[in-house]
Design a protein around this motif. Structure first.
Motif, short mmCIF file in Angstrom:
data_model
loop_
_atom_site.label_atom_id
_atom_site.label_comp_id
_atom_site.label_asym_id
_atom_site.label_seq_id
_atom_site.Cartn_x
_atom_site.Cartn_y
_atom_site.Cartn_z
N VAL A 272 186.75 26.50 105.55
CA VAL A 272 186.28 25.10 105.55
C VAL A 272 184.78 25.05 105.32
N THR A 273 184.06 25.98 105.95
CA THR A 273 182.60 26.03 105.76
C THR A 273 182.23 26.31 104.31
N VAL A 274 182.93 27.27 103.69
CA VAL A 274 182.66 27.58 102.29
C VAL A 274 182.97 26.38 101.40
N ALA A 275 184.07 25.69 101.69
CA ALA A 275 184.45 24.51 100.90
C ALA A 275 183.42 23.40 101.03
N ILE A 276 182.81 23.27 102.20
CA ILE A 276 181.78 22.25 102.40
C ILE A 276 180.51 22.62 101.64
N LEU A 277 180.13 23.88 101.71
CA LEU A 277 178.92 24.33 101.03
C LEU A 277 179.10 24.40 99.52
N ALA B 31 194.30 39.50 107.41
CA ALA B 31 193.48 38.30 107.64
C ALA B 31 192.03 38.68 107.92
N GLY B 32 191.82 39.83 108.57
CA GLY B 32 190.47 40.30 108.82
C GLY B 32 189.72 40.56 107.53
N ALA B 33 190.41 41.08 106.50
CA ALA B 33 189.77 41.29 105.20
C ALA B 33 189.35 39.97 104.57
N PHE B 34 190.20 38.95 104.69
CA PHE B 34 189.86 37.64 104.16
C PHE B 34 188.69 37.02 104.91
N VAL B 35 188.64 37.25 106.22
CA VAL B 35 187.52 36.74 107.02
C VAL B 35 186.20 37.36 106.56
N LEU B 36 186.21 38.67 106.33
CA LEU B 36 184.98 39.35 105.89
C LEU B 36 184.48 38.77 104.57
N GLU B 37 185.37 38.61 103.60
CA GLU B 37 184.95 38.07 102.30
C GLU B 37 184.45 36.64 102.44
N ALA B 38 185.13 35.83 103.26
CA ALA B 38 184.68 34.45 103.48
C ALA B 38 183.32 34.42 104.17
N LEU B 39 183.11 35.32 105.12
CA LEU B 39 181.82 35.39 105.81
C LEU B 39 180.71 35.77 104.86
N PHE B 40 180.96 36.75 104.00
CA PHE B 40 179.94 37.16 103.04
C PHE B 40 179.67 36.06 102.02
N VAL C 44 179.77 32.83 102.75
CA VAL C 44 178.91 31.90 103.49
C VAL C 44 177.47 32.41 103.51
N LEU C 45 177.31 33.70 103.74
CA LEU C 45 175.97 34.27 103.77
C LEU C 45 175.29 34.18 102.40
N ASN C 46 176.05 34.43 101.33
CA ASN C 46 175.48 34.35 99.99
C ASN C 46 175.07 32.92 99.64
N ILE C 47 175.94 31.97 99.96
CA ILE C 47 175.64 30.58 99.66
C ILE C 47 174.44 30.10 100.47
N SER C 48 174.31 30.62 101.69
CA SER C 48 173.21 30.22 102.56
C SER C 48 171.91 30.92 102.21
N GLY C 49 171.94 31.85 101.27
CA GLY C 49 170.73 32.52 100.86
C GLY C 49 170.32 33.69 101.73
N VAL C 50 171.24 34.19 102.55
CA VAL C 50 170.93 35.35 103.40
C VAL C 50 170.89 36.59 102.51
N PRO C 51 169.87 37.45 102.64
CA PRO C 51 169.76 38.65 101.78
C PRO C 51 170.98 39.54 101.91
N SER C 52 171.41 40.09 100.77
CA SER C 52 172.58 40.97 100.77
C SER C 52 172.32 42.26 101.54
N SER C 53 171.05 42.61 101.74
CA SER C 53 170.73 43.81 102.50
C SER C 53 171.16 43.72 103.96
#
Length: 359
Positions: free
Chosen positions: A23-28, A273-282, A284-293
Motif C-alpha cells: 500500500v505504501t509503494v502504491a501511494i508513493l 512472503a518474506g521475499a516479497f516483503v524484502l523487495e517491497a521494502l527496498f 520503498v527505500l528507493n522511492i524515498s531516496g534512501v542510499p542503496s548502500s
C-alpha cells in the motif's frame, strides 16, 4: 481474538507487513498498482522467492546453506559460456546445470550428515570454492552471452493477455515451485524434516533416516539456486557479480517469514512472503531516496529484529508448558521420545522401526 493472535504471530506478521508495504509503494508510486507493473514486481521477486523456498527446507531441518549465492553465480557463468549463440545447446546445458546443482547439494548434505561437519562450515567452504572457480574461469570480468532462447526463460512470458497484458515465465515457474514445495511439506518427507528440526533425537527413535532426509533438503536448496540462476540470466546478464549475497537475502526472507533458525517451526508460504516483503521494502527505500548502500544495513536489522521477535513469542508460548521428562532407558524411553512433538506423533506410524510398530 484468534485472528488477531495469528496476525501478530511470527508467521502471520509477515503478511500484515507485506500489505502495509505494498500500500505504501502504491501511494508513493500510483502506477505500481497497475496489473502490468505488479506482474513486473513479482517477476523481480521470483528468483529470490525460489531460493528462499530452497533455504526454507534446509533451515527447517536446523541447518544452513551459505553456498546458494555462489552456486547461482557459477550456474550463470556456465550458461553464458556453454550455450553461446547456439539455440540447440539450450536443453543440454539446462540438464548439465541441473546435474551440477544436484551434485553440489549432495556434497553439502553428505559432508554435513555423514561426516558430522557443521553445515555452516561446509556450505561456507563450498561458497568459497565456487567463487574461486568462477574467478579463475572468468578473471573477474563479464564473459559469455547465451542465446535469446535461453534468456527468454527469465525475461519472456505470455503476452497480450487481458487485464495483466504480460505474464512472465518466471511467475509461472515460481508458482509451480511453490506448489511443489507445499506438496512436499504435506508429505511424510516434509513431516520428517520438520520433526528432525524440532527434535532430532525423537525423530531418530521414530525410525527416521536423518542423513538422507537432510541431504535431500540440501539438494532441494541447490536445485532452487539453479532455477534462480536460469531466471537471472534472462535479465541480469552474465557477470561474476550475479548472485552475490543471495544466500543472505534468502535467509533474511525465511527468518522474516517466521521460520525458526533452530529448525522445526515455520511455513513455506510465509518464507516466500518474506521475499516479497524484502523487495517491497527496498522499493520503498528507493522511492524515498534512501542510499542503496544502506541496503545491507537494513537487511541486518531485519534479521536481528525478526529473530528476536520470534524468540520472544516462542518463549512466551513455552512458559506454561510443563518440562518433558523421559525414562532413562528401556522400551519406555523409546516410546516417550517417540511421543515427543506433534510432528513425530504424525509420522511415527508411517516409519519403519517406529516403537509403536514393534511387537
Amino acid at each position: 481474538m484468534n485472528a488477531l493472535r495469528t496476525l501478530v504471530s511470527p508467521r502471520g506478521a509477515v503478511f500484515l507487513l507485506l500489505v502495509v508495504l505494498l500500500v505504501t509503494v502504491a501511494i508513493l508510486n500510483p502506477s505500481f498498482a497497475e496489473p502490468g507493473q505488479f506482474m513486473r514486481y513479482i517477476q523481480r521477486v521470483a528468483p529470490v522467492a525460489i531460493i528462499a523456498i530452497g533455504q526454507y527446507f534446509v533451515i527447517i531441518a536446523g541447518e544452513f546453506d551459505l553456498s546458494q549465492g555462489s552456486l547461482i553465480t557459477a550456474q550463470v557463468i556456465i550458461a553464458g559460456n556453454l550455450v553461446g549463440q547456439d539455440d540447440s545447446r539450450t536443453v543440454p546445458v539446462l540438464l548439465l546445470m541441473l546435474v551440477f546443482g544436484v551434485l553440489i547439494g549432495l556434497v553439502n548434505g553428505l559432508l554435513t550428515t555423514l561426516l558430522q561437519v557443521p553445515s555452516f562450515i561446509v556450505t561456507l567452504g563450498m561458497m568459497l570454492a565456487l567463487l574461486g572457480g568462477v574467478m579463475w574461469w572468468t578473471g573477474g570480468a563479464a564473459t559469455g552471452n547465451p542465446a535469446d532462447s535461453f534468456r527468454q526463460i527469465g525475461r519472456g512470458g505470455l503476452r497480450d493477455l487481458p487485464v495483466i497484458d504480460f505474464l512472465p515465465w518466471s511467475v509461472l515457474i515460481l508458482a509451480g515451485w511453490l506448489a511443489l514445495g507445499i506438496w512436499l511439506t504435506t508429505r511424510p518427507y516434509g513431516k520428517v524434516l520438520i520433526a528432525l528440526g524440532d527434535n532430532a533425537r525423537a525423530a531418530r527413535y521414530a525410525g527416521a533416516r536423518s542423513w538422507w532426509v537432510t541431504t535431500r533438503a540440501f539438494v532441494i536448496s541447490s536445485v532452487s539456486a539453479t532455477v534462480s540462476g536460469v531466471l537471472l540470466v534472462g535479465y541480469a546478464g552474465v557477470h561474476p557479480s550475479v548472485g552475490r549475497g543471495y544466500e543472505f537475502i534468502a535467509i533474511t526472507a525465511v527468518v522474516l517469514g517466521g521460520v525458526v533458525l533452530g529448525g522445526g517451526r515455520g511455513w513455506i508460504v510465509a518464507a516466500v512472503a518474506g521475499a516479497f516483503v524484502l523487495e517491497a521494502l527496498f522499493l520503498v527505500l528507493n522511492i524515498s531516496g534512501v542510499p542503496s548502500s544502506l541496503r545491507d544495513a537494513v537487511q541486518g536489522v531485519i534479521i536481528i529484529a525478526a529473530v528476536a521477535y520470534s524468540g520472544v513469542v516462542f518463549r512466551a508460548r513455552r512458559r506454561g508448558a510443563p518440562p518433558l521428562r523421559f525414562p532413562r532407558s528401556g522400551e519406555g524411553a523409546r516410546r516417550a521420545r517417540a511421543r515427543d512433538g506433534s510432528h513425530v506423533r504424525t509420522i511415527c506410524p508411517r516409519l519403519r522401526g517406529c516403537p509403536r510398530n514393534q511387537s
